[in-house]
Design an enzyme around this catalytic site. Sequence first.
Site, PDB file in Angstrom:
ATOM      1  N   GLU A 231      -2.330  -6.333  -9.156  1.00  0.00           N
ATOM      2  CA  GLU A 231      -3.363  -6.999  -9.944  1.00  0.00           C
ATOM      3  C   GLU A 231      -2.713  -8.008 -10.888  1.00  0.00           C
ATOM      4  O   GLU A 231      -1.825  -7.658 -11.658  1.00  0.00           O
ATOM      5  CB  GLU A 231      -4.160  -5.973 -10.735  1.00  0.00           C
ATOM      6  CG  GLU A 231      -5.369  -6.555 -11.423  1.00  0.00           C
ATOM      7  CD  GLU A 231      -6.257  -5.472 -12.030  1.00  0.00           C
ATOM      8  OE1 GLU A 231      -7.475  -5.563 -11.891  1.00  0.00           O
ATOM      9  OE2 GLU A 231      -5.703  -4.538 -12.667  1.00  0.00           O
TER      10      GLU A 231
ATOM     11  N   LYS B 150     -12.968   3.965 -28.818  1.00  0.00           N
ATOM     12  CA  LYS B 150     -11.724   3.317 -29.237  1.00  0.00           C
ATOM     13  C   LYS B 150     -11.700   1.885 -28.737  1.00  0.00           C
ATOM     14  O   LYS B 150     -11.772   1.623 -27.536  1.00  0.00           O
ATOM     15  CB  LYS B 150     -10.502   4.067 -28.718  1.00  0.00           C
ATOM     16  CG  LYS B 150      -9.188   3.434 -29.159  1.00  0.00           C
ATOM     17  CD  LYS B 150      -7.980   4.116 -28.557  1.00  0.00           C
ATOM     18  CE  LYS B 150      -6.696   3.407 -28.983  1.00  0.00           C
ATOM     19  NZ  LYS B 150      -6.636   2.010 -28.459  1.00  0.00           N
TER      20      LYS B 150
END
Length: 478
Positions: free
Chosen positions: A381, A175
């Site tokens: 992050e 994907k």
Amino acid sequence: MKRLLIDGKLVEGERTYPSRNPATGEVIGEAPDASKEQAEAAIEAARRTFDTTGWATDVPARIRGLDRLYEALVEHKEELRELTIADAGATRMLTHGAQLDDPLEIVRYYADLLRTHPMREEIGEIEYQGARHRRWVEKEAGGVVSAILPYNYPNQLALAKLAPALAAGCTVVLKAAPDTPLVTLALGELIAEHTDIPPGVVNVVSSSGAEVGELLTTHPGVDIVSFTGSTETGRRIMAASSRTVKRVFLELGGKSAMIVLDDADFDATAMLAAFTICVHAGQGCALTSRLLVPREHHDAIVAKAAAAMGKVRYGDPTHPKTFMGPLISERQRDKVDGMVKRAVAAGATLVTGGEKAEPGFHYAPTLLGGVDPDSEIAQEEVFGPVLAVIPYADDDDAVRIANNSIYGLSGAVHGRDRDRALAVARRIRTGTFSINGGNFFGPNAPFGGYKQSGVGREMGVQGLEEFLQIKTFGEPVT
């Protein structure tokens, strides 16, 4: 327009969605938006091919398939280069390394590894109930793999999943990331048109929504899920996959620390830290986004890092001398900018950067000084070109701060005393580590993290083992 690859056929989606060049914001192509039914067809093709054909046990056929895939990738490398620059915003400079040229060698590595890797091991005889019994272990393909990609390094991450899965004898549904679908769909077209990999072995889909990804992680026909992306999404995938007890590989977020010891070369290290965080505009999970420096040298090192950041050429990724390109989307740029603004409000010093740049989704290389190790900018992050400088008191304090994270993907240490630097490195709980600028990355090097940076390892022999099952045999000795 690119097409889906399902059961050996290139097919259009029932609808499409635009893919934008992040350097300009302009639409560069339409990607097929796979329906749930098309995703199910891809899984069913992979399942049928695995269960009813000889792919899983035909090692020579798998070697030939990987060899031809490598040849096709090399033959079409320049087309892939231009597409990677346009679709992912990768600089031309970076496509000659980690964004394209280097990843192609992953396919070559696994083709060669498959030629020599032992799939059978004798574990010795035992005596049981008055008879001798011979025992051995065989390794066999794990089954149908759902491989789900993020946007940042589409070639690297696709091939690091696809090549070992094929070498192991698995079948795959790959994907593409919603933000960079065209690169991955191009890989599917190469497989369909330029290799002899049998229909159903590799299926490639793209989708703008979450429905297809959810199906790939919950469908009972899938045996293994290999996902790279955010830790938040990884947690959901692990939970969803548990319902059918799938094997799950996760390569997730990072908040890696570069530790500068007091005997390090401050000029060289500051330069390296500044340029490292600007690689692909900071959109790399293993990049060292925290710079830990001795408290008494904080201001001097910050000044050197700021000067180095001023030398980073950013902008048009098509230019051969551009070092840093754009962020992937306006959404991501807004996220980065918001985190920088909150960091300054929380007490960090904005030394340089912190600005959006046009056209497209560019963001200036950004340096923050005096960062609190417990603050958002030091814990979460960012996935942008933002370096947070954190002062520490001594080696023990540096280790404590480096390990003060839910993540454990990578890190670095710099110091002239190699034994001291190595001792510090061994105390950091991460899956990869660089000492004095050493490069650990390569097709034969296992990559992955501790803690919430993931589960399992990609690349290397360990990357192949992720897609293999172990079967133990015993028989009486006659």
